[in-house]
Scaffold this motif. Structure first.
Motif, short mmCIF file in Angstrom:
data_model
loop_
_atom_site.label_atom_id
_atom_site.label_comp_id
_atom_site.label_asym_id
_atom_site.label_seq_id
_atom_site.Cartn_x
_atom_site.Cartn_y
_atom_site.Cartn_z
N ILE A 1 -5.03 9.71 5.56
CA ILE A 1 -4.43 9.53 4.24
C ILE A 1 -2.91 9.54 4.35
O ILE A 1 -2.23 8.71 3.75
N ASP A 2 -2.38 10.46 5.17
CA ASP A 2 -0.93 10.50 5.39
C ASP A 2 -0.43 9.16 5.92
O ASP A 2 0.60 8.64 5.47
N ARG A 3 -1.15 8.62 6.88
CA ARG A 3 -0.74 7.36 7.49
C ARG A 3 -0.78 6.22 6.47
O ARG A 3 0.10 5.37 6.42
N LEU A 4 -1.86 6.23 5.68
CA LEU A 4 -1.98 5.21 4.62
C LEU A 4 -0.79 5.28 3.67
O LEU A 4 -0.18 4.26 3.34
N ILE A 5 -0.44 6.51 3.26
CA ILE A 5 0.68 6.68 2.33
C ILE A 5 1.99 6.22 2.98
O ILE A 5 2.79 5.50 2.37
N GLN A 6 2.19 6.61 4.24
CA GLN A 6 3.43 6.22 4.93
C GLN A 6 3.56 4.70 5.04
O GLN A 6 4.65 4.15 4.87
N LEU A 7 2.45 4.04 5.34
CA LEU A 7 2.49 2.58 5.48
C LEU A 7 2.68 1.89 4.13
O LEU A 7 3.44 0.93 4.02
N LEU A 8 1.98 2.40 3.10
CA LEU A 8 2.15 1.82 1.76
C LEU A 8 3.59 1.96 1.29
O LEU A 8 4.12 1.07 0.61
N ALA A 9 4.25 3.07 1.66
CA ALA A 9 5.63 3.32 1.23
C ALA A 9 6.60 2.32 1.85
O ALA A 9 7.73 2.20 1.40
N LYS A 10 6.16 1.61 2.90
CA LYS A 10 7.02 0.58 3.51
C LYS A 10 7.00 -0.74 2.72
O LYS A 10 7.82 -1.62 2.97
N LEU A 11 6.03 -0.88 1.81
CA LEU A 11 5.93 -2.13 1.04
C LEU A 11 7.10 -2.24 0.07
O LEU A 11 7.57 -1.23 -0.46
N PRO A 12 7.58 -3.48 -0.17
CA PRO A 12 8.70 -3.63 -1.10
C PRO A 12 8.32 -3.14 -2.49
O PRO A 12 7.24 -3.44 -2.98
N GLY A 13 9.19 -2.37 -3.09
CA GLY A 13 8.96 -1.89 -4.45
C GLY A 13 8.15 -0.60 -4.54
O GLY A 13 7.94 -0.08 -5.62
N LEU A 14 7.65 -0.12 -3.40
CA LEU A 14 6.87 1.12 -3.42
C LEU A 14 7.66 2.25 -2.74
O LEU A 14 7.96 2.16 -1.56
N GLY A 15 7.97 3.29 -3.47
CA GLY A 15 8.55 4.49 -2.88
C GLY A 15 7.45 5.47 -2.52
O GLY A 15 6.27 5.15 -2.68
N PRO A 16 7.79 6.66 -2.03
CA PRO A 16 6.77 7.65 -1.63
C PRO A 16 5.83 8.01 -2.78
O PRO A 16 4.62 8.15 -2.58
N ARG A 17 6.38 8.15 -3.99
CA ARG A 17 5.56 8.57 -5.13
C ARG A 17 4.54 7.50 -5.50
O ARG A 17 3.35 7.77 -5.64
N SER A 18 5.00 6.25 -5.61
CA SER A 18 4.07 5.18 -5.96
C SER A 18 3.11 4.90 -4.80
O SER A 18 1.98 4.48 -5.03
N ALA A 19 3.54 5.16 -3.56
CA ALA A 19 2.64 5.00 -2.42
C ALA A 19 1.50 6.02 -2.49
O ALA A 19 0.35 5.69 -2.18
#
Ligand SMILES: [Zn+2]
Length: 197
Positions: free
Chosen positions: A6-24
């Motif tokens: 889950i941590d890894r998923l969140i970290q990778l999603l946070a790399k998407l444009p427009g997504l910060g840690p909270r939205s990730a």
């Protein structure tokens, strides 16, 4: 606090444009809760994209085949090339269905600030396409930004000796626009690009 997957998923999603840690974190929870409907199809689509998507060696478009369907389509006008900054711009042009020629994707713009020079862009390939013959017109559809216009001027200079016609998109009032709502730059460009009525 959470499992490593889950941590890894969140970290990778946070790399998407427009997504910060909270939205990730919110996106990760959304996916996990919709495992069968969204998470698993998305995982398969991502794996499929990673395995099959390539860059068209002619124009720089993304597709699963090289040359891409636009370059391979005999019904599209081979004598006109529309130069765009990114594949997103190619998609935007295609959505209008108003252009039936071919494209060339630069992969960015010249930028002294970011240290991006001509060799960092897909310009040599454009020159090679022109040199191969059969191209009559190049439409420069770079953005109306300082870097976009600098890039357009640079390419115009490079094309000067080739004999192809170089044109660029008109900058002016958008359809349905009211003067009072336009920014100064757009209004100035519209005034400069005025035409006989
Ligand atoms: Zn192509």
């Amino acid at each position: 606090m959470t499992g490593s997957s889950i941590d890894r998923l969140i970290q990778l999603l946070a790399k998407l444009p427009g997504l910060g840690p909270r939205s990730a974190r919110r996106a990760a929870l959304y996916l996990i809760k919709r495992r069968e409907a969204v998470l698993e199809p998305l995982a398969r689509a991502l794996a499929d994209a990673a395995a099959n998507i390539r860059v068209c060696s002619t124009c720089g478009n993304f597709d699963t085949v090289d040359p891409c369907p636009i370059c391979a389509d005999p019904k599209r006008d081979q004598t006109v090339i529309c130069v765009v900054e990114e594949v997103a711009d190619l998609w935007a042009m295609e959505r209008t269905a108003a252009f039936r020629g071919r494209y060339h994707v630069l992969g960015g713009t010249l930028s002294a600030l970011d240290g991006i020079g001509p060799d960092d862009l897909n310009i040599a390939r454009l020159m090679a396409r022109i040199a191969a013959g059969g191209v009559r017109e190049v439409i420069l559809a770079t953005n109306a930004t300082v870097d976009g216009q600098t890039t357009a001027h640079y390419i115009t200079d490079r094309l000067a000796e080739t004999g192809v016609t170089v044109s660029r998109l008109a900058h002016g009032m958008p359809m349905g626009a009211e003067l009072d709502y336009l920014d100064d730059g757009t209004l100035t460009a519209a005034l400069k690009a005025r035409r006989p009525f």
